[in-house]
Design an enzyme around this catalytic site. Sequence first.
Site, PDB file in Angstrom:
ATOM      1  N   GLY A  12       0.854  -1.218  -0.036  1.00 23.88           N
ATOM      2  CA  GLY A  12      -0.043  -0.103   0.012  1.00 23.88           C
ATOM      3  C   GLY A  12       0.889   1.020   0.018  1.00 23.88           C
ATOM      4  N   LEU A  14       0.376   4.333   1.565  1.00 22.05           N
ATOM      5  CA  LEU A  14       0.627   4.275   3.248  1.00 22.05           C
ATOM      6  C   LEU A  14       1.478   3.398   3.953  1.00 22.05           C
ATOM      7  CD1 LEU A  14       0.357   6.437   5.432  1.00 22.05           C
ATOM      8  CD2 LEU A  14      -1.804   5.467   5.948  1.00 22.05           C
ATOM      9  N   ALA A  62      -7.582  -0.780   2.887  1.00 23.41           N
ATOM     10  CA  ALA A  62      -9.030  -0.072   2.330  1.00 23.41           C
ATOM     11  C   ALA A  62      -9.285  -0.379   0.852  1.00 23.41           C
ATOM     12  CB  ALA A  62      -8.936   1.292   2.462  1.00 23.41           C
ATOM     13  N   TRP A  63     -10.513  -0.463   0.593  1.00 24.27           N
ATOM     14  CA  TRP A  63     -11.050  -0.238  -0.958  1.00 24.27           C
ATOM     15  C   TRP A  63     -10.973   1.179  -1.046  1.00 24.27           C
ATOM     16  CZ3 TRP A  63     -13.675  -4.135  -3.871  1.00 24.27           C
ATOM     17  CH2 TRP A  63     -14.141  -3.892  -5.017  1.00 24.27           C
ATOM     18  N   THR A  64      -9.859   1.507  -1.879  1.00 27.59           N
ATOM     19  CA  THR A  64      -9.702   3.127  -2.180  1.00 27.59           C
ATOM     20  C   THR A  64     -10.134   3.577  -3.559  1.00 27.59           C
ATOM     21  OG1 THR A  64      -7.293   2.525  -2.675  1.00 27.59           O
ATOM     22  CG2 THR A  64      -7.717   3.132  -0.422  1.00 27.59           C
ATOM     23  N   THR A 104     -10.963   9.108   5.969  1.00 22.64           N
ATOM     24  CA  THR A 104     -10.758   9.847   4.890  1.00 22.64           C
ATOM     25  C   THR A 104     -11.466  11.224   5.197  1.00 22.64           C
ATOM     26  OG1 THR A 104     -11.139   9.997   2.743  1.00 22.64           O
ATOM     27  CG2 THR A 104     -12.653   8.549   3.968  1.00 22.64           C
ATOM     28  N   ASP A 105     -10.966  11.994   4.205  1.00 28.59           N
ATOM     29  CA  ASP A 105     -11.647  13.324   4.373  1.00 28.59           C
ATOM     30  C   ASP A 105     -13.270  13.286   3.436  1.00 28.59           C
ATOM     31  OD1 ASP A 105     -10.265  12.975   2.091  1.00 28.59           O
ATOM     32  OD2 ASP A 105     -10.380  15.028   1.155  1.00 28.59           O
ATOM     33  N   TYR A 128     -17.685   5.077  -0.998  1.00 28.56           N
ATOM     34  CA  TYR A 128     -16.335   4.824  -0.466  1.00 28.56           C
ATOM     35  C   TYR A 128     -16.522   5.712   1.075  1.00 28.56           C
ATOM     36  CZ  TYR A 128     -11.558   6.304   0.528  1.00 28.56           C
ATOM     37  OH  TYR A 128     -10.327   6.416   1.120  1.00 28.56           O
TER      38      TYR A 128
HETATM   39  N1  NAP Z   1      -4.889   7.565  -0.953  1.00 29.87           N
HETATM   40  C1  NAP Z   1      -5.525   8.512  -0.545  1.00 29.87           C
HETATM   41  O1  NAP Z   1      -5.268   9.566  -1.273  1.00 29.87           O
HETATM   42  C2  NAP Z   1      -6.139   8.666   0.672  1.00 29.87           C
HETATM   43  C3  NAP Z   1      -6.982   9.626   1.310  1.00 29.87           C
HETATM   44  C4  NAP Z   1      -7.626   9.606   2.158  1.00 29.87           C
HETATM   45  C5  NAP Z   1      -7.687   8.522   2.991  1.00 29.87           C
HETATM   46  N2  NAP Z   1      -6.892   7.470   2.617  1.00 29.87           N
HETATM   47  C6  NAP Z   1      -6.869   6.425   3.797  1.00 29.87           C
HETATM   48  O2  NAP Z   1      -5.722   5.879   4.060  1.00 29.87           O
HETATM   49  C7  NAP Z   1      -5.485   4.718   3.970  1.00 29.87           C
HETATM   50  C8  NAP Z   1      -4.322   4.030   3.320  1.00 29.87           C
HETATM   51  O3  NAP Z   1      -4.542   4.582   1.767  1.00 29.87           O
HETATM   52  P1  NAP Z   1      -3.438   4.282   0.763  1.00 29.87           P
HETATM   53  O4  NAP Z   1      -3.877   5.175  -0.268  1.00 29.87           O
HETATM   54  O5  NAP Z   1      -2.262   3.660   1.401  1.00 29.87           O
HETATM   55  O6  NAP Z   1      -4.431   2.784   0.061  1.00 29.87           O
HETATM   56  P2  NAP Z   1      -3.553   1.823  -1.161  1.00 29.87           P
HETATM   57  O7  NAP Z   1      -2.371   2.536  -1.692  1.00 29.87           O
HETATM   58  O8  NAP Z   1      -4.814   1.597  -2.144  1.00 29.87           O
HETATM   59  O9  NAP Z   1      -3.691   0.453  -0.446  1.00 29.87           O
HETATM   60  C9  NAP Z   1      -4.602  -0.196  -0.136  1.00 29.87           C
HETATM   61  C10 NAP Z   1      -4.202  -1.708   0.591  1.00 29.87           C
HETATM   62  O10 NAP Z   1      -5.401  -2.221   0.913  1.00 29.87           O
HETATM   63  C11 NAP Z   1      -4.988  -3.368   0.122  1.00 29.87           C
HETATM   64  N3  NAP Z   1      -6.467  -4.123  -0.399  1.00 29.87           N
HETATM   65  C12 NAP Z   1      -7.267  -3.268  -1.222  1.00 29.87           C
HETATM   66  N4  NAP Z   1      -8.308  -4.320  -1.071  1.00 29.87           N
HETATM   67  C13 NAP Z   1      -8.032  -5.272  -0.555  1.00 29.87           C
HETATM   68  C14 NAP Z   1      -8.598  -6.704  -0.543  1.00 29.87           C
HETATM   69  N5  NAP Z   1      -9.782  -6.884  -1.116  1.00 29.87           N
HETATM   70  N6  NAP Z   1      -8.168  -7.394   0.334  1.00 29.87           N
HETATM   71  C15 NAP Z   1      -7.064  -7.330   1.000  1.00 29.87           C
HETATM   72  N7  NAP Z   1      -6.243  -6.336   0.783  1.00 29.87           N
HETATM   73  C16 NAP Z   1      -6.821  -5.310  -0.003  1.00 29.87           C
HETATM   74  C17 NAP Z   1      -4.116  -3.343  -0.887  1.00 29.87           C
HETATM   75  O11 NAP Z   1      -3.401  -4.522  -1.051  1.00 29.87           O
HETATM   76  P3  NAP Z   1      -3.024  -4.825  -2.674  1.00 29.87           P
HETATM   77  O12 NAP Z   1      -1.725  -3.989  -3.079  1.00 29.87           O
HETATM   78  O13 NAP Z   1      -2.761  -6.517  -2.674  1.00 29.87           O
HETATM   79  O14 NAP Z   1      -3.995  -4.568  -3.712  1.00 29.87           O
HETATM   80  C18 NAP Z   1      -3.052  -2.419  -0.303  1.00 29.87           C
HETATM   81  O15 NAP Z   1      -2.243  -2.922   0.414  1.00 29.87           O
HETATM   82  C19 NAP Z   1      -6.792   3.736   3.763  1.00 29.87           C
HETATM   83  O16 NAP Z   1      -7.650   3.683   4.635  1.00 29.87           O
HETATM   84  C20 NAP Z   1      -7.595   4.841   3.009  1.00 29.87           C
HETATM   85  O17 NAP Z   1      -9.006   4.958   2.827  1.00 29.87           O
HETATM   86  C21 NAP Z   1      -6.072   7.457   1.569  1.00 29.87           C
END
Ligand code: NAP
Length: 288
Positions: A12, A14, A62-64, A104-105, A128
Amino acid sequence: MAKALVLGGATGLLGQALVRVLSHRGWQVETLGRCDGNLQDMNFLQQRLEQAEADVVFNTIAWTQVDDAEDHPEEALLINRTLPDALARLLRSIGSGLLVHYGTDFVFGGNSGRALAETDTPCPASVYGKTKLAGEQAVLHELPDRSLVLRTAWLFGPGRRNFVQTILDACRRRDVISVVHDQNGSPTYTLDLALWSARLAEAGQTGLWHAANSGRASWCELACEAVALAGSPCRVEPIPGSAWPQKARRPAFSVLNCDKLAQFLGETPRPWPQALRDYLFREGGAQC
Ligand SMILES: NC(=O)c1ccc[n+]([C@@H]2O[C@H](COP(=O)([O-])OP(=O)(O)OC[C@H]3O[C@@H](n4cnc5c(N)ncnc54)[C@H](OP(=O)(O)O)[C@@H]3O)[C@@H](O)[C@H]2O)c1
């Protein structure tokens, strides 16, 4: 030495930043993700949590995919609410360990025109946002004394595709790109967020916190800054969100008020343009 289990730490955006920052601060770090087994299987999850004996479990899974979630609400709910809910229940039954979870925001839906604090009422406009809100509420409810929820926003950083990288890639292929100007948020650097997470966890903090770099931007302003820093001749053209139809509704204004975090850190989180420079020049984000 403190022990951490980082869910999503191997892949991921983060998660990878957390592994790096925690290791650097002397934590013993293990990761857990879908390549290790079925995270929906409670027996498997319980076994891995018990084996890890972590002082802190960081859940970045998360499902992002914000637009895809509109077509897959059940699956998004499983990842964004059922999984953190299960983690909180299992840690409660194990009887030890802090759970750090990320929100998330996008739990905010409106256009308040002012930065939103932890005390503001959420009103998500997308699947989401709704499933993420349900997840943070479940964690705080199931493990009130040992959970820390950090709401963050608009992440960029090394290790995985993100908005800044997408923009810079597009600029290599095109002379002009169009980017939405009427949605405003809080761009945030994953390595900064990982550091605040570590410091809060080390201090045993709990509850709901907003955690983002300071300043605000529209997607267009963030793109302009990245393109200018990368020295690209590409022109960034502002367009309204209505000219870029997306399946999920996004908040027009979801800037986060991080006063509570600033008070804890003893300083305001650094401005996002400064963090963006670090990403592009120190981490090679401009070359991705
Ligand atoms: N990105 C943003 O701009 C943002 C903004 C606000 C809040 N957030 C929050 O911050 C946190 C981290 O976000 P991030 O951007 O680092 O997310 P990310 O890069 O999309 O990573 C998501 C992680 O979740 C795993 N995942 C997704 N679907 C899955 C499933 N069905 N089963 C098991 N694992 C699964 C992914 O594994 P794979 O690599 O195997 O797919 C990956 O390790 C989350 O809670 C997100 O909601 C993110």
